[in-house]
Design an enzyme around this catalytic site. Structure first.
Site, PDB file in Angstrom:
ATOM      1  N   GLU A   1      38.470  45.502  44.370  1.00 19.84           N
ATOM      2  CA  GLU A   1      37.436  46.419  43.882  1.00 19.84           C
ATOM      3  C   GLU A   1      37.320  47.626  44.808  1.00 19.84           C
ATOM      4  OE1 GLU A   1      33.203  45.477  44.785  1.00 19.84           O
ATOM      5  OE2 GLU A   1      33.900  43.404  44.911  1.00 19.84           O
TER       6      GLU A   1
ATOM      7  N   CYS B   1      34.175  40.829  42.941  1.00 17.09           N
ATOM      8  CA  CYS B   1      34.904  39.856  43.771  1.00 17.09           C
ATOM      9  C   CYS B   1      35.754  38.877  42.964  1.00 17.09           C
ATOM     10  CB  CYS B   1      33.912  39.068  44.635  1.00 17.09           C
ATOM     11  SG  CYS B   1      32.888  40.138  45.666  1.00 17.09           S
TER      12      CYS B   1
ATOM     13  N   HIS C   1      33.005  31.287  46.470  1.00 18.79           N
ATOM     14  CA  HIS C   1      32.941  32.685  46.900  1.00 18.79           C
ATOM     15  C   HIS C   1      31.760  32.804  47.871  1.00 18.79           C
ATOM     16  CE1 HIS C   1      32.565  36.948  47.108  1.00 18.79           C
ATOM     17  NE2 HIS C   1      31.395  36.940  46.517  1.00 18.79           N
TER      18      HIS C   1
END
Length: 513
Positions: free
Chosen positions: A89, A123, A258
């Site tokens: 990103e 993400c 994550h």
């Protein structure tokens, strides 16, 4: 070449490489510098150190570094890669992909037949790229070569409460059949929804717009939904196999998430236990993992995102599970911060780095990937049973055993220097005709770095020498030499060149830096 393999078995991750910056700031010192209460970042967020990049590194250099390092350490030729996809990103060009920047590494080999481009959603991009790679190897499009997946990002925030949740790094993963970490087929629980929890609408800034509370709610609600879908799918598989049992945390040897910050991960494991508890027809609240939780029997899961009583009770109840299944995964996250797309794969690498092949063999590893906006999947990996010396699992684990030493070898800088670096990045982001000011000497040996951005915004890179005592190599990434080719570790893969001399590695022509 012959016919490619069909219906490949045990497709998954064969090799991994992790890169993080050579400098970090101590979160305890940052607390003092920012004038916040002691423990706000270290205890409240669960973060110890945060890695960061000077203006010498960008998304192109991070990915060049991690890919070349993986290829060199695995002894692979660039001809043996048929797909390369980048999840990121960190967008420095609205048209040109980072993947095309990485094709410079392939030039000497002559291999331009490499599928894949970039994949972007906060993400989650690295996971989408990884799924694409696995799907490619399992498909009729597969030509018998490896797929390479790269997840990389530079996570920076404006001054304020979100800044200590930054970080930077990249993870490269080699995907193919007969893998030591095999994806369990059909076992992916996905949840996607529209929300403005974290997004980057300002095209001239590296900084995101963040709604902190909404972001946590989106993350936890996605975890609930993904876990529910996953459990339904594995239950259906088990029923077809004649097994009548329910899926719970007990079915995972390890669980990785994550990690925006470590404390959220600990809360997430507790959340899975809450899900198990509420789905259990008759949870034993007198003894066992659910003892003392009878007061929460009738809570509605969607009302509990910010319920402190529920959170506290289930964090306590899941503490043993956290210690055995998840805590080891937070090594890189705790020491380097949130890397965005590579975050969850840094967690996976941390588990592999801190266990023996024998401890890992046969285990199911649950993986929860989340990207704001938002997109999330919970899936599982089955570790091979073969933990013998020289096995694929042994090689994978051995390649990551230096993670702690590499983290310890970084240079600590003061919060003031860190703040200056952030200000420099802010002021020079997207400048044309710019020569970076950051020190090349501070970079790890073998790190690619930005030498200049010309008047047309074209970026040029060089690679720091692998040996500290040699002069720095500099100049453009153009000329190459051939080195002795090491045969691929996977003899079963077709289209791997024989052990003859072939193009391998790069050297950089002399020039300015």
């Amino acid at each position: 070449m012959g016919q490619p393999y069909r219906t490949e078995s045990d497709v998954g991750i064969i090799a991994m490489e992790v890169y993080f910056p050579s400098q970090y700031v101590e979160q305890a010192e940052l607390e003092e510098f920012d004038g916040v209460g002691a423990g706000k970042y270290t205890v409240g967020l669960g973060q110890a150190r945060m890695g960061f990049c000077s203006d010498r590194e960008d998304i192109g250099s991070l990915c060049l570094t991690v890919v070349q390092r993986l290829m060199e350490r695995s002894g692979l030729s660039y001809e043996s890669v048929g797909r390369l996809e980048v999840g990121t990103e960190t967008i420095i060009d609205k048209s040109k992909s980072t993947k095309t920047v990485l094709m410079q590494l392939f030039e000497e080999s002559g291999n331009t037949d490499v599928e894949g481009v970039d994949t972007t959603n906060a993400c989650y991009g690295g996971t989408a790229a990884l799924f694409n790679a696995v799907n490619w190897v399992e498909s009729s499009s597969w030509d018998g070569r490896y797929a390479l997946v790269v997840a990389g990002d530079i996570a920076v925030y404006a001054t304020g409460s979100a800044r200590p949740t930054g970080g930077a790094g990249a993870v490269a993963m080699l995907v193919g059949p007969n893998a030591p970490l095999a994806f369990e087929r059909g076992l992916r629980g996905t949840h996607m929804q529209h929300a403005y929890d974290f997004y980057k609408p300002d095209m001239v800034s590296e900084y995101p717009v963040v709604d902190g509370k909404l972001s946590i709610q989106c993350y936890l609600s996605a975890l609930d939904r993904c876990y529910s879908v996953y459990r339904n799918k594995i239950h259906a598989q088990w029923q077809r196999e004649g097994l009548d049992k329910r899926c719970s945390l007990e079915d995972f040897g390890f669980m990785v998430f994550h990690s925006p910050y470590c404390k959220l991960v600990q809360k997430s494991l507790a959340r899975l236990m809450l899900n198990d508890f509420l789905c259990h027809h008759s949870p034993g609240t007198q003894s066992g993992p659910f003892s003392g939780l009878e007061a929460f029997r009738d809570v509605k899961i969607e009302d509990t995102y910010f319920d402190r009583d529920v959170e506290k009770a289930f964090m306590k109840a899941s503490s043993e599970a956290f210690e055995s299944k998840t805590k080891a995964s937070l090594l890189i996250s705790n020491q380097n911060g949130n890397m965005y797309t590579p975050s969850v794969y840094g967690c996976l690498a941390s588990v592999l780095a801190q266990h023996t092949p024998q401890q890992l063999a046969g285990q199911r590893i649950g993986v929860f990937s989340y990207g704001s906006g938002f997109a999330a999947t919970l899936y599982s990996i089955k570790v091979t049973q073969d933990a013998t010396p020289g096995s694929a699992l042994d090689k994978l684990v051995s390649s990551l055993c230096d993670l702690q030493a590499r983290l310890d070898s970084r240079k600590k800088v003061s919060p003031d220097v860190f703040a200056q670096n952030m200000k420099l990045r802010e002021e020079t982001h997207h400048l044309a005709n710019y020569i970076p000011q950051g020190s090349v000497e501070e970079l790890f040996p073998g790190t690619w770095y930005l030498t200049r951005v010309d008047e047309k915004h074209r970026r040029q890179y060089a690679r720091r020498s692998m040996n500290d005592d040699r002069p720095l190599e500099a100049g453009l990434i153009t000329s190459c030499i051939t080195a002795e080719h090491i045969p691929s570790p996977l003899k079963k893969m077709p289209r791997i060149p024989a052990a003859t001399a072939g193009p391998e590695g790069l050297v950089i022509s002399n020039g300015d830096h």
